[in-house]
Design a protein around this motif. Structure first.
Motif, PDB file in Angstrom:
ATOM      1  N   PRO A  22       0.818  -1.221   0.000  1.00 17.02           N
ATOM      2  CA  PRO A  22       0.000   0.000   0.000  1.00 17.02           C
ATOM      3  C   PRO A  22       0.854   1.276   0.000  1.00 17.02           C
ATOM      4  O   PRO A  22       0.526   2.245  -0.695  1.00 17.02           O
ATOM      5  N   GLU A  23       1.951   1.272   0.727  1.00 22.88           N
ATOM      6  CA  GLU A  23       2.818   2.447   0.759  1.00 22.88           C
ATOM      7  C   GLU A  23       3.504   2.664  -0.585  1.00 22.88           C
ATOM      8  O   GLU A  23       3.658   3.801  -1.034  1.00 22.88           O
ATOM      9  N   VAL A  24       3.912   1.593  -1.235  1.00 27.25           N
ATOM     10  CA  VAL A  24       4.545   1.703  -2.546  1.00 27.25           C
ATOM     11  C   VAL A  24       3.554   2.281  -3.561  1.00 27.25           C
ATOM     12  O   VAL A  24       3.889   3.177  -4.338  1.00 27.25           O
ATOM     13  N   VAL A  25       2.333   1.776  -3.547  1.00 24.85           N
ATOM     14  CA  VAL A  25       1.295   2.268  -4.466  1.00 24.85           C
ATOM     15  C   VAL A  25       1.029   3.756  -4.211  1.00 24.85           C
ATOM     16  O   VAL A  25       0.966   4.552  -5.157  1.00 24.85           O
ATOM     17  N   LEU A  26       0.897   4.127  -2.956  1.00 26.31           N
ATOM     18  CA  LEU A  26       0.626   5.526  -2.635  1.00 26.31           C
ATOM     19  C   LEU A  26       1.813   6.415  -2.995  1.00 26.31           C
ATOM     20  O   LEU A  26       1.635   7.516  -3.528  1.00 26.31           O
ATOM     21  N   TRP A  27       3.020   5.952  -2.745  1.00 25.26           N
ATOM     22  CA  TRP A  27       4.203   6.756  -3.052  1.00 25.26           C
ATOM     23  C   TRP A  27       4.313   7.024  -4.553  1.00 25.26           C
ATOM     24  O   TRP A  27       4.668   8.118  -4.975  1.00 25.26           O
ATOM     25  N   ARG A  28       3.980   6.038  -5.366  1.00 19.72           N
ATOM     26  CA  ARG A  28       4.020   6.240  -6.829  1.00 19.72           C
ATOM     27  C   ARG A  28       3.119   7.403  -7.236  1.00 19.72           C
ATOM     28  O   ARG A  28       3.441   8.164  -8.142  1.00 19.72           O
ATOM     29  N   ALA A  29       1.984   7.541  -6.569  1.00 20.48           N
ATOM     30  CA  ALA A  29       1.063   8.632  -6.889  1.00 20.48           C
ATOM     31  C   ALA A  29       1.525   9.955  -6.278  1.00 20.48           C
ATOM     32  O   ALA A  29       1.459  10.997  -6.931  1.00 20.48           O
ATOM     33  N   LEU A  30       2.003   9.921  -5.045  1.00 21.35           N
ATOM     34  CA  LEU A  30       2.364  11.159  -4.353  1.00 21.35           C
ATOM     35  C   LEU A  30       3.645  11.789  -4.877  1.00 21.35           C
ATOM     36  O   LEU A  30       3.800  13.016  -4.820  1.00 21.35           O
ATOM     37  N   LYS A  31       4.557  10.988  -5.387  1.00 23.20           N
ATOM     38  CA  LYS A  31       5.801  11.587  -5.866  1.00 23.20           C
ATOM     39  C   LYS A  31       5.605  12.370  -7.163  1.00 23.20           C
ATOM     40  O   LYS A  31       6.478  13.126  -7.568  1.00 23.20           O
ATOM     41  N   ALA A  32       4.417  12.252  -7.782  1.00 21.54           N
ATOM     42  CA  ALA A  32       4.081  13.056  -8.964  1.00 21.54           C
ATOM     43  C   ALA A  32       3.592  14.446  -8.570  1.00 21.54           C
ATOM     44  O   ALA A  32       3.204  15.237  -9.417  1.00 21.54           O
ATOM     45  N   ARG A  33       3.568  14.745  -7.256  1.00 23.39           N
ATOM     46  CA  ARG A  33       3.178  16.045  -6.709  1.00 23.39           C
ATOM     47  C   ARG A  33       1.753  16.451  -7.088  1.00 23.39           C
ATOM     48  O   ARG A  33       1.537  17.508  -7.689  1.00 23.39           O
ATOM     49  N   PRO A  34       0.769  15.640  -6.717  1.00 22.33           N
ATOM     50  CA  PRO A  34      -0.619  16.012  -7.033  1.00 22.33           C
ATOM     51  C   PRO A  34      -0.990  17.339  -6.383  1.00 22.33           C
ATOM     52  O   PRO A  34      -0.624  17.600  -5.229  1.00 22.33           O
ATOM     53  N   GLY A  35      -1.699  18.164  -7.133  1.00 21.69           N
ATOM     54  CA  GLY A  35      -2.109  19.467  -6.613  1.00 21.69           C
ATOM     55  C   GLY A  35      -0.953  20.424  -6.412  1.00 21.69           C
ATOM     56  O   GLY A  35      -1.109  21.476  -5.807  1.00 21.69           O
ATOM     57  N   GLY A  36       0.250  20.046  -6.879  1.00 24.90           N
ATOM     58  CA  GLY A  36       1.428  20.881  -6.703  1.00 24.90           C
ATOM     59  C   GLY A  36       2.084  20.742  -5.338  1.00 24.90           C
ATOM     60  O   GLY A  36       3.000  21.482  -5.013  1.00 24.90           O
ATOM     61  N   PHE A  37       1.633  19.777  -4.542  1.00 21.64           N
ATOM     62  CA  PHE A  37       2.179  19.574  -3.205  1.00 21.64           C
ATOM     63  C   PHE A  37       3.340  18.581  -3.241  1.00 21.64           C
ATOM     64  O   PHE A  37       3.264  17.561  -3.919  1.00 21.64           O
ATOM     65  N   LYS A  38       4.374  18.888  -2.482  1.00 14.56           N
ATOM     66  CA  LYS A  38       5.530  17.993  -2.371  1.00 14.56           C
ATOM     67  C   LYS A  38       5.344  17.105  -1.150  1.00 14.56           C
ATOM     68  O   LYS A  38       5.027  17.594  -0.063  1.00 14.56           O
ATOM     69  N   PHE A  39       5.571  15.824  -1.342  1.00 16.25           N
ATOM     70  CA  PHE A  39       5.432  14.859  -0.257  1.00 16.25           C
ATOM     71  C   PHE A  39       6.776  14.200   0.008  1.00 16.25           C
ATOM     72  O   PHE A  39       7.587  14.040  -0.894  1.00 16.25           O
ATOM     73  N   ARG A  40       6.964  13.813   1.245  1.00 18.33           N
ATOM     74  CA  ARG A  40       8.156  13.064   1.655  1.00 18.33           C
ATOM     75  C   ARG A  40       7.715  11.715   2.172  1.00 18.33           C
ATOM     76  O   ARG A  40       6.668  11.607   2.801  1.00 18.33           O
ATOM     77  N   ARG A  41       8.531  10.726   1.922  1.00 18.09           N
ATOM     78  CA  ARG A  41       8.224   9.360   2.355  1.00 18.09           C
ATOM     79  C   ARG A  41       9.091   9.020   3.555  1.00 18.09           C
ATOM     80  O   ARG A  41      10.290   9.315   3.566  1.00 18.09           O
ATOM     81  N   GLN A  42       8.481   8.395   4.564  1.00 19.01           N
ATOM     82  CA  GLN A  42       9.190   8.012   5.791  1.00 19.01           C
ATOM     83  C   GLN A  42      10.027   9.177   6.308  1.00 19.01           C
ATOM     84  O   GLN A  42      11.235   9.107   6.428  1.00 19.01           O
ATOM     85  N   HIS A  43       9.339  10.254   6.612  1.00 17.86           N
ATOM     86  CA  HIS A  43       9.998  11.476   7.061  1.00 17.86           C
ATOM     87  C   HIS A  43      10.063  11.513   8.587  1.00 17.86           C
ATOM     88  O   HIS A  43       9.030  11.432   9.253  1.00 17.86           O
ATOM     89  N   PRO A  44      11.272  11.629   9.160  1.00 18.93           N
ATOM     90  CA  PRO A  44      11.395  11.671  10.624  1.00 18.93           C
ATOM     91  C   PRO A  44      11.086  13.058  11.187  1.00 18.93           C
ATOM     92  O   PRO A  44      11.569  14.067  10.686  1.00 18.93           O
ATOM     93  N   ILE A  45      10.234  13.082  12.203  1.00 16.61           N
ATOM     94  CA  ILE A  45       9.931  14.300  12.951  1.00 16.61           C
ATOM     95  C   ILE A  45       9.851  13.914  14.421  1.00 16.61           C
ATOM     96  O   ILE A  45       9.151  12.974  14.776  1.00 16.61           O
ATOM     97  N   ASP A  46      10.595  14.655  15.239  1.00 17.61           N
ATOM     98  CA  ASP A  46      10.664  14.373  16.663  1.00 17.61           C
ATOM     99  C   ASP A  46      11.116  12.932  16.853  1.00 17.61           C
ATOM    100  O   ASP A  46      12.170  12.553  16.354  1.00 17.61           O
TER     101      ASP A  46
END
Length: 139
Positions: A22-46
Motif C-alpha cells: 500500500p505504501e509503494v502504491v501511494l508513493w508512486r502517486a504522491l511523488k508526482a506532486r498532485p495538486g502541486g504539493f511535495k510529499f516526503r516518504r518516511q519522514h522523521p519528525i521528533d
C-alpha cells in the motif's frame, strides 16, 4: 526545520527500504506532486517516522493496516497523533485497503486535506498600492 531523534532517523531509513505494497502504491502517486504539493516518504519528525508528510500543509499521512485496530495500537496511535498535533501537524489516517482498492480517490482526499490546511495568507500578487492610488475607473 523540524528536528528528529537519531532513532527516528534510523527507523525512517529502514522503512524506506521496505516493500509495503500500500505504501509503494501511494508513493508512486504522491511523488508526482498532485495538486502541486511535495510529499516526503518516511519522514522523521521528533521521535516519529511519518509514512508520508506534506511539510507545506503540515499534514502527516499514515497508512493503517489491520494491525492498527488491534491491542494497544489504537491508543498508541491516538497518543502519537496528539503529539504530532502539538508540533503543528494534523494526521490523516488512511486504511491500507482503501489505497489498494481505489488509489485515485485516496490521492484526491489527500490533496483536498492539503488544500484545506494551506495558510490563510497567500503570497502577494505584487506590491501594495501607494497611498492615494485608485485602481479602476470611478464611473
Amino acid at each position: 526545520m523540524f528536528s528528529a531523534t537519531t532513532e527516528a532517523i534510523r527507523m525512517a531509513r529502514k522503512e524506506r527500504r521496505s516493500g509495503n505494497l500500500p505504501e509503494v502504491v501511494l508513493w508512486r502517486a504522491l511523488k508526482a506532486r498532485p495538486g502541486g504539493f511535495k510529499f516526503r516518504r518516511q519522514h522523521p519528525i521528533d521521535r516519529y517516522s511519518l509514512d508520508f508528510a506534506c511539510l507545506s500543509a503540515r499534514l502527516a499521512i499514515e497508512v493503517d493496516g489491520e494491525v492498527h485496530s488491534r491491542g494497544h495500537r489504537p491508543a498508541r496511535d491516538q497518543d502519537r497523533d496528539a503529539a504530532l498535533e502539538r508540533l503543528g501537524f494534523h494526521t490523516l489516517r488512511i486504511p491500507a485497503r482503501d489505497i489498494l482498492q481505489n488509489p485515485d480517490n485516496v490521492v484526491k482526499a489527500i490533496t483536498a486535506a492539503c488544500v484545506a490546511r494551506q495558510p490563510l495568507h497567500q503570497p502577494a500578487a505584487g506590491p501594495p498600492p501607494h497611498i492615494g492610488e485608485v485602481f479602476g475607473s470611478l464611473s
